[in-house]
Design a protein around this motif. Structure first.
Motif, PDB file in Angstrom:
ATOM      1  N   GLN A  68       0.835  -1.207   0.000  1.00  0.00           N
ATOM      2  CA  GLN A  68       0.000   0.000   0.000  1.00  0.00           C
ATOM      3  C   GLN A  68       0.868   1.255   0.000  1.00  0.00           C
ATOM      4  O   GLN A  68       0.558   2.231  -0.687  1.00  0.00           O
ATOM      5  CB  GLN A  68      -0.931   0.009   1.211  1.00  0.00           C
ATOM      6  CG  GLN A  68      -2.066  -0.979   1.103  1.00  0.00           C
ATOM      7  CD  GLN A  68      -2.948  -0.972   2.344  1.00  0.00           C
ATOM      8  OE1 GLN A  68      -2.475  -1.149   3.455  1.00  0.00           O
ATOM      9  NE2 GLN A  68      -4.229  -0.747   2.142  1.00  0.00           N
ATOM     10  N   LYS A  71       2.062   1.974  -3.376  1.00  0.00           N
ATOM     11  CA  LYS A  71       1.014   2.585  -4.199  1.00  0.00           C
ATOM     12  C   LYS A  71       0.936   4.084  -3.932  1.00  0.00           C
ATOM     13  O   LYS A  71       0.834   4.890  -4.854  1.00  0.00           O
ATOM     14  CB  LYS A  71      -0.326   1.917  -3.913  1.00  0.00           C
ATOM     15  CG  LYS A  71      -1.464   2.434  -4.757  1.00  0.00           C
ATOM     16  CD  LYS A  71      -2.759   1.688  -4.467  1.00  0.00           C
ATOM     17  CE  LYS A  71      -3.887   2.249  -5.314  1.00  0.00           C
ATOM     18  NZ  LYS A  71      -5.162   1.583  -5.024  1.00  0.00           N
ATOM     19  N   VAL A  72       1.000   4.455  -2.644  1.00  0.00           N
ATOM     20  CA  VAL A  72       0.975   5.875  -2.288  1.00  0.00           C
ATOM     21  C   VAL A  72       2.193   6.579  -2.874  1.00  0.00           C
ATOM     22  O   VAL A  72       2.089   7.676  -3.431  1.00  0.00           O
ATOM     23  CB  VAL A  72       0.918   6.062  -0.750  1.00  0.00           C
ATOM     24  CG1 VAL A  72       1.106   7.516  -0.363  1.00  0.00           C
ATOM     25  CG2 VAL A  72      -0.404   5.536  -0.200  1.00  0.00           C
ATOM     26  N   GLU A  96      -6.725  11.677  -3.424  1.00  0.00           N
ATOM     27  CA  GLU A  96      -6.471  10.240  -3.610  1.00  0.00           C
ATOM     28  C   GLU A  96      -5.287   9.800  -2.737  1.00  0.00           C
ATOM     29  O   GLU A  96      -5.348   8.754  -2.081  1.00  0.00           O
ATOM     30  CB  GLU A  96      -6.168   9.946  -5.086  1.00  0.00           C
ATOM     31  CG  GLU A  96      -5.803   8.507  -5.368  1.00  0.00           C
ATOM     32  CD  GLU A  96      -6.996   7.571  -5.409  1.00  0.00           C
ATOM     33  OE1 GLU A  96      -6.775   6.356  -5.331  1.00  0.00           O
ATOM     34  OE2 GLU A  96      -8.138   8.039  -5.503  1.00  0.00           O
ATOM     35  N   VAL A  97      -4.228  10.604  -2.701  1.00  0.00           N
ATOM     36  CA  VAL A  97      -3.068  10.289  -1.861  1.00  0.00           C
ATOM     37  C   VAL A  97      -3.474  10.322  -0.390  1.00  0.00           C
ATOM     38  O   VAL A  97      -3.123   9.427   0.385  1.00  0.00           O
ATOM     39  CB  VAL A  97      -1.904  11.270  -2.139  1.00  0.00           C
ATOM     40  CG1 VAL A  97      -0.791  11.085  -1.120  1.00  0.00           C
ATOM     41  CG2 VAL A  97      -1.377  11.090  -3.554  1.00  0.00           C
ATOM     42  N   LYS A  99      -6.389   9.811   0.876  1.00  0.00           N
ATOM     43  CA  LYS A  99      -7.259   8.670   1.130  1.00  0.00           C
ATOM     44  C   LYS A  99      -6.437   7.398   1.341  1.00  0.00           C
ATOM     45  O   LYS A  99      -6.678   6.637   2.277  1.00  0.00           O
ATOM     46  CB  LYS A  99      -8.231   8.488  -0.048  1.00  0.00           C
ATOM     47  CG  LYS A  99      -9.132   7.286   0.079  1.00  0.00           C
ATOM     48  CD  LYS A  99      -9.999   7.148  -1.162  1.00  0.00           C
ATOM     49  CE  LYS A  99     -10.718   5.814  -1.170  1.00  0.00           C
ATOM     50  NZ  LYS A  99     -11.350   5.533  -2.444  1.00  0.00           N
ATOM     51  N   GLU A 100      -5.466   7.168   0.472  1.00  0.00           N
ATOM     52  CA  GLU A 100      -4.612   5.984   0.586  1.00  0.00           C
ATOM     53  C   GLU A 100      -3.826   6.004   1.899  1.00  0.00           C
ATOM     54  O   GLU A 100      -3.729   4.981   2.588  1.00  0.00           O
ATOM     55  CB  GLU A 100      -3.650   5.892  -0.600  1.00  0.00           C
ATOM     56  CG  GLU A 100      -4.317   5.554  -1.918  1.00  0.00           C
ATOM     57  CD  GLU A 100      -4.882   4.143  -1.960  1.00  0.00           C
ATOM     58  OE1 GLU A 100      -4.318   3.232  -1.313  1.00  0.00           O
ATOM     59  OE2 GLU A 100      -5.896   3.937  -2.638  1.00  0.00           O
ATOM     60  N   GLN A 103      -6.215   5.257   4.830  1.00  0.00           N
ATOM     61  CA  GLN A 103      -6.564   3.840   4.897  1.00  0.00           C
ATOM     62  C   GLN A 103      -5.411   3.018   5.462  1.00  0.00           C
ATOM     63  O   GLN A 103      -5.617   2.110   6.281  1.00  0.00           O
ATOM     64  CB  GLN A 103      -6.951   3.314   3.513  1.00  0.00           C
ATOM     65  CG  GLN A 103      -8.295   3.794   3.033  1.00  0.00           C
ATOM     66  CD  GLN A 103      -8.580   3.364   1.601  1.00  0.00           C
ATOM     67  OE1 GLN A 103      -7.696   2.956   0.859  1.00  0.00           O
ATOM     68  NE2 GLN A 103      -9.843   3.474   1.200  1.00  0.00           N
ATOM     69  N   LEU A 104      -4.197   3.340   5.039  1.00  0.00           N
ATOM     70  CA  LEU A 104      -3.027   2.634   5.542  1.00  0.00           C
ATOM     71  C   LEU A 104      -2.855   2.870   7.037  1.00  0.00           C
ATOM     72  O   LEU A 104      -2.634   1.946   7.817  1.00  0.00           O
ATOM     73  CB  LEU A 104      -1.778   3.069   4.775  1.00  0.00           C
ATOM     74  CG  LEU A 104      -0.457   2.425   5.164  1.00  0.00           C
ATOM     75  CD1 LEU A 104      -0.535   0.909   5.042  1.00  0.00           C
ATOM     76  CD2 LEU A 104       0.667   2.973   4.299  1.00  0.00           C
TER      77      LEU A 104
END
Length: 118
Positions: A68, A71-72, A96-97, A99-100, A103-104
């Protein structure tokens, strides 16, 4: 230098034998084939080469979080590349960044939170 394993041994088991061996292998963190190889080689009077251990829950979660985070990092790199090329990073991309990352962070905190705080 590691010895290459090129020979195979096939053994037929009852369902009960298979279940018992699977349980014993899991108890020491090994797959059934690695466990069986080590037991058979030892019974033959040889010292078996150590088998790789199955990853525990923490190692699995760490691998997931690392993916994850990668991905960020890719999203941040894309935003930086666009910015350096003269494009304005849209609020949607930055969100989007965020949010990621959120979540992490939540996944890590949930995993590591003491039972009394959950």
């Amino acid at each position: 230098m590691k010895a290459k394993r090129s020979s195979a041994l096939r053994v037929r088991l009852t369902e009960e034998e298979h279940a018992a061996i699977t349980t014993a292998a899991g108890a020491v963190g090994l797959g059934i084939c690695s466990f069986a190889r080590m037991v058979v080689v030892k019974a033959a009077g040889r010292n078996p080469a150590p088998a790789p251990r199955r990853p525990d829950e923490h190692a699995i979660m760490l691998a997931r979080w690392t993916g994850q985070l990668g991905k960020v990092g890719a999203l941040v790199n894309q935003l930086a590349r666009d910015h350096n090329a003269g494009f304005d990073a849209s609020g949607l991309d930055v969100e989007e960044v965020r949010k990621e990352l959120r979540q992490l962070r939540e996944a890590i905190l949930k995993y590591h939170a003491p039972d009394s705080l959950q």
